[in-house]
Structure formats: structure tokens, C-alpha cells
Design an enzyme around this catalytic site. Structure first.
Site, PDB file in Angstrom:
ATOM      1  N   LYS A  45      29.118  43.012  26.321  1.00  0.00           N
ATOM      2  CA  LYS A  45      30.128  41.976  25.873  1.00  0.00           C
ATOM      3  C   LYS A  45      29.705  40.664  26.695  1.00  0.00           C
ATOM      4  CE  LYS A  45      33.667  43.754  28.480  1.00  0.00           C
ATOM      5  NZ  LYS A  45      34.848  44.614  28.705  1.00  0.00           N
ATOM      6  N   ARG A 143      47.176  47.756  25.447  1.00  0.00           N
ATOM      7  CA  ARG A 143      46.295  46.760  24.475  1.00  0.00           C
ATOM      8  C   ARG A 143      45.886  47.454  23.269  1.00  0.00           C
ATOM      9  NH1 ARG A 143      41.242  44.239  27.450  1.00  0.00           N
ATOM     10  NH2 ARG A 143      40.482  46.116  27.038  1.00  0.00           N
ATOM     11  N   HIS A 172      40.693  53.491  27.443  1.00  0.00           N
ATOM     12  CA  HIS A 172      40.331  52.471  28.685  1.00  0.00           C
ATOM     13  C   HIS A 172      41.230  52.508  29.501  1.00  0.00           C
ATOM     14  CE1 HIS A 172      38.195  49.301  30.160  1.00  0.00           C
ATOM     15  NE2 HIS A 172      38.904  48.203  29.919  1.00  0.00           N
ATOM     16  N   ARG A 228      31.228  54.153  30.068  1.00  0.00           N
ATOM     17  CA  ARG A 228      30.843  52.828  29.770  1.00  0.00           C
ATOM     18  C   ARG A 228      30.744  51.639  30.731  1.00  0.00           C
ATOM     19  NH1 ARG A 228      35.633  54.351  26.791  1.00  0.00           N
ATOM     20  NH2 ARG A 228      36.722  52.647  27.813  1.00  0.00           N
ATOM     21  N   TYR A 273      35.285  13.178  44.338  1.00  0.00           N
ATOM     22  CA  TYR A 273      36.449  13.000  43.882  1.00  0.00           C
ATOM     23  C   TYR A 273      37.979  13.257  44.626  1.00  0.00           C
ATOM     24  CZ  TYR A 273      34.353  12.415  39.453  1.00  0.00           C
ATOM     25  OH  TYR A 273      33.297  11.960  38.399  1.00  0.00           O
ATOM     26  N   CYS A 320      31.932  18.871  41.193  1.00  0.00           N
ATOM     27  CA  CYS A 320      31.946  17.841  40.073  1.00  0.00           C
ATOM     28  C   CYS A 320      31.596  18.358  38.809  1.00  0.00           C
ATOM     29  CB  CYS A 320      31.265  16.354  40.561  1.00  0.00           C
ATOM     30  SG  CYS A 320      31.646  15.647  41.969  1.00  0.00           S
ATOM     31  N   MET A 321      31.460  17.737  37.919  1.00  0.00           N
ATOM     32  CA  MET A 321      30.962  18.317  36.615  1.00  0.00           C
ATOM     33  C   MET A 321      29.167  18.739  36.677  1.00  0.00           C
ATOM     34  SD  MET A 321      30.949  16.820  32.487  1.00  0.00           S
ATOM     35  CE  MET A 321      32.714  16.407  32.785  1.00  0.00           C
ATOM     36  N   ASP A 322      28.577  17.965  37.472  1.00  0.00           N
ATOM     37  CA  ASP A 322      27.273  18.144  37.232  1.00  0.00           C
ATOM     38  C   ASP A 322      26.680  18.290  38.733  1.00  0.00           C
ATOM     39  OD1 ASP A 322      27.190  17.368  34.535  1.00  0.00           O
ATOM     40  OD2 ASP A 322      27.361  15.166  35.142  1.00  0.00           O
TER      41      ASP A 322
HETATM   42  C1  LIG Z   1      34.473  45.684  29.484  1.00  0.00           C
HETATM   43  C2  LIG Z   1      34.782  47.043  29.192  1.00  0.00           C
HETATM   44  C3  LIG Z   1      34.143  48.131  29.860  1.00  0.00           C
HETATM   45  C4  LIG Z   1      33.055  47.902  31.135  1.00  0.00           C
HETATM   46  O1  LIG Z   1      33.795  47.485  32.110  1.00  0.00           O
HETATM   47  P1  LIG Z   1      33.364  47.451  33.491  1.00  0.00           P
HETATM   48  O2  LIG Z   1      34.464  47.355  34.639  1.00  0.00           O
HETATM   49  O3  LIG Z   1      32.592  46.138  33.493  1.00  0.00           O
HETATM   50  O4  LIG Z   1      32.286  48.618  33.823  1.00  0.00           O
HETATM   51  C5  LIG Z   1      34.166  49.519  29.333  1.00  0.00           C
HETATM   52  N1  LIG Z   1      35.038  49.652  28.275  1.00  0.00           N
HETATM   53  C6  LIG Z   1      35.624  48.514  27.615  1.00  0.00           C
HETATM   54  C7  LIG Z   1      36.621  49.125  26.515  1.00  0.00           C
HETATM   55  C8  LIG Z   1      35.508  47.457  28.159  1.00  0.00           C
HETATM   56  O5  LIG Z   1      36.245  46.298  27.357  1.00  0.00           O
END
Ligand SMILES: *Cc1c(COP(=O)(O)O)cnc(C)c1O
Length: 389
Positions: A45, A143, A172, A228, A273, A320-322
């Protein structure tokens, strides 16, 4: 045109990390009697944590990944349009997205609420389509997911969704990286109990999954049929966990630039800055063309370091920005010299966990914020290409 600041993405390291995680879990789970192999759902993701989701997805496909996961339908569509064929799980809540992409681009959505189940069922029925999806249980993070403690009320309706085929059930963990926090164990218990309740209610699915990177390292009891990991695949261990010696990981991303100018600052003069920095001695400063528009955190000023000529030098003045400015008083440097913001130079190394500590954040945030204007230079055995993704 090549910009002096770029992110080097080592796809060989990514593939090696994937195989390393895979071997680690196969080895460990084969010791348990009658245990089927644990699969990996590779989390890509947020543009693969800033590494570039298309290149990362392709590399993971080459490494033989079982399934990829992204945050929303739009991310999944982008992967499919680039030719990715591996199954793609969409984590996010679906209620406000356009569901069409699920069908047109063969994505596996998560059903995480009665509302989502209804919307997906209706969309699948209209298309006369049997849709594969995963069911998410909220075991205490509060969540996404069906609350674990009222499945009796919510699941019977879901079971009537004739066009939905549930391949998996998942949850999760909220606190896997807080070693003394008991909520992790409590969530595991709730998950196991939920699987039993689901089965009593007549809900059938092929597999279960729960573990993100931290849980994967912390407790093999929560591996179930698939894990995961996200962060681990990018070669970063979520602090404060420590990987076992057999799990070897290499950082995938490094961030490099070059000095564009060197100048002197007299005692009493400010730099950048806001006058956050005032020279107390004759100071030689090098200007590096990477700033917060490239993802560098403004909090690095005064606390962070960069590498030049194999030495650590402080980031001074303001981000800074750049650009940033670094103190090179002790060194003999010239424009064109390489500056490493993240990664290895000679025998010195700045890693992302260290950088996260300097500024009081998590490594995830730093990776994801790698700016869109930063060129990703992909390194792999058969290709060295510059792609802006
Ligand atoms: C982001 C995410 C993961 C992976 O998490 P890590 O800590 O990067 O391994 C697994 N499951 C769900 C639902 C997530 O949102």
C-alpha cells in the site's frame, strides 16, 4: 535529465527479503506437526511504502508472491493496469469508493462492515458475478472490521449474500510492537474465538491471517495460514523488535544526493530560515539540493546527520523546500561530492530506524513521505532503469 537527488531502490534486496521471510516462516512452521505452509500476503500500500508500487509488485511477482495487498481500489487498479496478475487484496473500507474497479480489475475486497457487505452483494448481483473477498474482524483495534463480540447479530445477514465467496477471515493487531502491552494477546484470543463463532454460524472460508511485521516477529502463534508483512519486506524491522539471526534483511531504499555549493559562514551569522542556527565558529557549509518537498522532515535540522566522504556530518540551519545545509567544516569537500541521506557510504551507515528516532516518528512515515518528485532509480540484476512512478 538526471536530478542530483534520487532514491535508489534495490529490487534484488527486496526479493531477497521476501525469500528470507518466506524461508523463515516455512522453517519455523514445518516444525509444528501437521502445519500447512504459511503464505505471504505482501503489503504494498501507499506506493509500496514510497518505493514505487509497480516496480515493487513486479519484483515480488518474480519472487513468487502468493498475494499482494493495497489500501484502496484505486491503488489496486493502478497495479492491474501495469500488468500485475497476482491476486490483490484491498484492505480499506469500501463504502465511499467506486466499487466498479473491484470487478473490472479483478481485486479481492475486504468486507469490513454490514454496509460493505450489502454494497458489494448488490454490485455483484447486478453483474451476475461471484465475488471472492475476505472478511475482517475487529478484535480490539476499533478501526475496520466486524466487532468480534456481536458476530451473532451481524454475520447471519452476510451469510445471505449469495454472490460473495469468502476466501479468508482476518484481523489486525494494534499493539504488536509494544512488547509489554497485553492487548496483543487479548486480540489473538478474540480472533480465535471469532473463528469458532463464525464456524458455528455456518460461515466457511479457506484460510485465516493476522500478522503484520511486528506480530510476525513477536509470536508464531498468530501466523495462521498467511502473514501480512509490509515493513520487513523493505528491509526495516519495526522497533523495538529484533529479528532472529536466521532472518536476514537488507534495506531496499537509500536516498542520495550531491553537494551543489560550498560556502563559509562567519561567527555570529545565521543560516537558513528563521535563524535557527547561528555560527559560533567559522563554519564551512555544503548545500544539498533535497528538502521537505522531497520528503525530508523539517525536524531533521539540528538533530540529523548525513554522510559525505564516508563521514557523518550534522544537518544544520533549516530544512528548506528544496535544500538542506550540512556542516562540513572538518572535511575537504567540493561541489559534486556524493551525500547520503539514508543508506551506506564507505563504512558509515544511516538507517531509517535511527532517522525516525532523531525526529520522533516511525520508520513507516519516513518511507511513505519520500517525495513524488524524487526519482526512483531501480536496481535489479537485469535492469538499471530510472522510472518516475
Ligand atoms: C499496513 C498493514 C499491514 C503491514 O504492516 P507492517 O507493519 O508494515 O508489516 C498488514 N495488515 C494491514 C491490515 C495493514 O494495514
Amino acid at each position: 535529465m538526471v536530478s542530483p537527488t534520487f532514491a535508489n531502490i534495490d529490487l534484488e534486496a527486496l526479493k531477497a527479503n521476501y525469500l528470507s521471510v518466506s524461508e523463515f516462516i516455512q522453517r519455523r512452521s514445518s516444525k509444528k506437526l501437521n502445519k500447512v505452509p504459511v503464505n505471504i500476503i505482501a503489503v504494498i500500500k501507499a506506493n509500496a511504502y514510497g518505493h514505487g508500487s509497480i516496480a515493487v509488485a513486479r519484483a515480488l511477482e518474480e519472487a513468487g508472491s502468493f498475494m499482494l495487498a493495497c489500501a484502496d481500489i484505486e491503488e489496486g487498479v493502478k497495479l492491474r493496469e501495469s500488468g500485475v496478475r497476482t491476486p490483490i487484496l484491498v484492505f480499506g473500507a469500501l463504502s465511499v469508493s467506486d466499487l466498479n474497479g473491484v470487478f473490472t480489475h479483478n481485486l479481492t475486497p475486504t468486507v469490513s462492515s454490514p454496509f460493505a457487505a450489502r454494497a458489494l452483494q448488490a454490485a455483484a448481483e447486478t453483474r451476475n458475478f461471484q465475488l471472492h473477498c475476505h472478511l475482517k474482524i475487529d478484535t480490539g483495534m476499533n478501526r475496520f472490521g466486524f466487532r468480534h463480540d456481536n458476530l451473532h447479530q451481524t454475520i447471519p445477514e452476510v451469510l445471505l449474500s449469495r454472490n460473495l465467496i469468502f476466501d479468508a477471515v482476518y484481523t489486525h493487531f494494534a499493539t504488536a510492537d509494544q512488547l509489554s502491552n497485553q492487548i496483543f494477546e487479548r486480540q489473538q484470543k478474540h480472533f480465535i474465538a471469532s473463528i469458532e463463532v463464525l464456524s458455528m454460524l455456518g460461515f466457511q472460508s479457506r484460510f485465516c491471517h493476522a500478522a503484520n511485521s511486528a506480530s510476525l516477529l513477536r509470536d508464531d502463534q498468530c501466523w495462521f495460514d498467511a502473514v501480512r508483512p509490509g515493513l520487513l519486506l523493505y528491509g526495516v524491522v519495526p522497533p523495538p523488535l529484533i529479528p532472529p539471526p536466521s532472518l536476514r534483511l537488507r534495506p531496499v531504499m537509500s536516498l542520495r544526493s550531491r553537494i551543489v555549493a560550498v560556502k563559509g559562514v562567519r561567527p555570529g551569522e545565521i543560516l537558513g530560515y528563521g535563524g535557527q542556527f547561528t555560527a559560533v565558529r567559522p563554519t564551512r557549509v555544503a548545500i544539498v539540493p533535497a528538502g521537505y518537498a522531497d520528503g525530508l522532515d523539517v525536524r531533521l535540522a539540528g538533530v540529523g546527520f548525513a554522510l559525505v566522504r564516508g563521514c557523518r556530518v550534522p544537518i544544520i540551519g533549516s530544512v528548506c523546500m528544496d535544500s538542506i545545509t550540512i556542516d562540513v567544516t572538518e572535511l575537504d569537500v567540493s561541489p559534486g561530492d556524493e551525500v547520503v541521506i539514508l543508506g551506506t557510504q564507505d563504512d558509515e551507515h544511516i538507517d531509517i530506524v535511527e532517522m525516525a528516532k532523531w525526529i520522533g516518528t516511525v520508520p513507516y512515515e519516513i518511507l511513505c513521505r519520500t517525495g513524488i518528485r524524487i526519482e526512483r532509480v531501480y536496481k535489479s540484476d537485469n535492469l538499471l532503469s530510472k522510472v518516475k512512478l
